[in-house]
Write a protein that holds these residues in place. Structure first.
Motif: not given
Length: 492
Positions: A130-138, A451-454, A476-492
């Motif tokens: 669970h920790k791993a998928t919340d850190l990296w995603g897939s 702050h970073p997404f992943r 930018d290393i720590f950004y890009g695709t938001q995680l599955w459960w991260d539904k925040r609008p307007g974040v970048q």
């Protein structure tokens, strides 16, 4: 000279026979009576627990990376989102090493016919997954750890949704296996010292944690999971008191000292380390006269509490220097026999409070669960009952009071209670945007508003695993695709 080939062949044959006999004797003699040939499952579980503690609650991830991303900590003098290829790769490797040990403990426990030990190892594996998928995603999960049995060298990447479903299934399996009259967990259980009932509560509380996290992405599945646990308290008990906290307490003698102390500890009390508390945390505590403030942080050299403030001018801000920014409090960073917090019981009640408040389940009181959670967090931090009562009456803390919603109160107090669980706190910030942290490190402040997404995937996976999902955007290393459960609008 004439060589007698017949005699030479006989001599060679005799020599080979003697050599074979000597080799057999040598192999027998070379078995050390002091070296283990069979490792008990409990020992391997212990190794997995220690590895998990070192990576999740060690300096690099818990204090620096996730510590900064969660809004809890900062490294003064830098205040950046430091990226080093070797360190980044090692974090991935350490997470998978911990899970591998847990899987090996499961195999050995199965051979020993010890369902409790198997269930504990499965719980730990699921926790780390669970920790791993919340850190990296897939991540590779369903086919990971399958080299020996299935000869899978390049495991496929499972989506976050697939990993979540498998983790919930694993935790349910573990919960059904735990039996207080069953096999002992042995000396390797550094977490609960062999208490099966506490492992069982931890396991079911993790089911609630996973479910509430996924509720923004798959509310229907989250509802079913929460109802399954809450609706069956006899079969699926959860953590209820601070005595149930899943804390690994360290011996306190080198080399086995608590990881934060190992980096920033000052036995004489003269703290000089550059890791300090962040402005987001200190502000949240100051705003409501939170009595946990002197536990979480020290006063600076001028007798005030101040956190490090990220932003484009952070290095030029004189208030961000070592004299002005508060050190981390002794309970968390200056006790060699301190703790690594896998989960605390107050979190279970915060989850219940949110579930009731959002009508994910019915039959309970959101207010009661919330107030219990807040009180438990203050109690474990040594706050006296009278001070707890005073804090609970604060305008923006009290239920149905002030300008903030009850749901906001639940989420803010939960985030505060997760201090030192930076990976978990960072996940909550990404899920809820509570507290709203708009401060971004100087190198990213011009192009990002959070702050970073992943975490970045390791280069070894990108170059070696032929199943790597290159459709995932890393920016930018720590950004890009938001995680599955991260539904925040307007974040970048």
């Amino acid at each position: 000279m004439k060589i007698n080939t017949k005699n030479s062949f006989l001599v060679l044959l005799l020599f080979m026979l003697l050599l074979g006999s000597c080799t057999e004797d040598f192999e027998t003699m070379n078995i050390s009576p002091n070296s283990a040939t069979t490792v008990p499952a409990s020992n391997v579980l212990g190794k997995s627990l220690l590895n998990s503690s070192q990576i999740l609650f060690g300096e690099r991830l818990d204090v620096y990376y996730a510590g900064s991303f969660s809004g809890y900590n900062a490294a003064i003098g830098a205040g950046d989102y430091e990226y080093r290829v070797g360190i980044n790769n090692s974090q991935w490797d350490a997470m998978y090493s911990s899970m591998t040990y847990a899987v090996e403990a499961m195999k050995l426990a199965k051979e020993e016919n010890n369902d409790n030990l198997y269930a504990a190892a499965l719980t730990l594996k699921s926790y780390m997954g669970h920790k791993a998928t919340d850190l990296w995603g897939s991540i590779p999960y369903s086919e990971a750890f399958s080299l020996a049995e299935n000869q899978i060298i390049y495991p496929k990447y499972d989506t976050e949704e697939e990993v979540y479903k498998q983790i919930l299934s694993e935790l349910k399996t573990a919960a059904d296996l735990f039996d207080t009259n069953g096999g002992e967990l042995g000396e390797g259980d550094f977490l609960f010292k062999g208490d099966v009932s506490k492992w069982r509560k931890f396991c079911n509380s993790l089911r609630l944690r996973v479910a509430i996290r996924m509720s923004s992405a798959d509310e229907a599945a989250a509802k079913l999971e929460i109802a399954s646990v809450v609706g069956n308290p006899n079969s699926y008990p959860i953590m209820q008191t601070n005595d149930d906290n899943a804390y690994l307490w360290w011996p306190g003698v080198l080399p086995d000292v608590e990881p934060w102390y190992a980096r920033m500890g000052a036995a004489d009390g003269n703290k000089t380390d550059g890791y300090r508390v962040s402005n987001a945390l200190v502000t949240a505590l100051l705003d409501n006269d939170d009595p946990r403030l002197p536990v979480y942080a020290d006063k600076n050299k001028y007798g005030n509490y101040r956190g490090y403030e990220f932003g484009p001018n952070q290095l030029n801000d004189t208030l961000n220097n070592g004299n002005n920014v508060s050190h981390i409090g002794d309970r968390f960073g200056n006790n060699p026999a301190g703790f690594s917090p896998f989960m605390n019981s107050s979190e279970a009640y915060f989850i219940l409070a949110e579930a009731y408040e959002r009508n994910l389940i019915t039959g309970g009181s959101a207010q009661s669960a919330y107030e219990t959670a807040v009180a438990m967090s203050l109690e474990e931090n040594g706050i006296e009952p009278a001070d707890i009562a005073t804090f609970m009456a604060e305008t923006e803390v009290a239920w149905d009071s002030g300008t903030t919603t009850n749901l906001y109160k639940i989420r803010l107090q939960k985030w505060i209670s997760l201090f030192k669980q930076s990976v978990e706190g960072w996940a909550e910030v990404r899920r809820t945007d509570v507290p709203l942290i708009l401060e971004v490190s100087k190198d990213y402040a011009g192009s990002h508003n959070r702050h970073p997404f992943r975490l970045a995937y390791p280069d070894s996976e990108k170059s070696l695993n032929t199943n790597f999902p290159f459709d995932i955007v890393e920016k930018d290393i720590f950004y890009g695709t938001q995680l599955w459960w991260d539904k925040r609008p307007g974040v970048q």
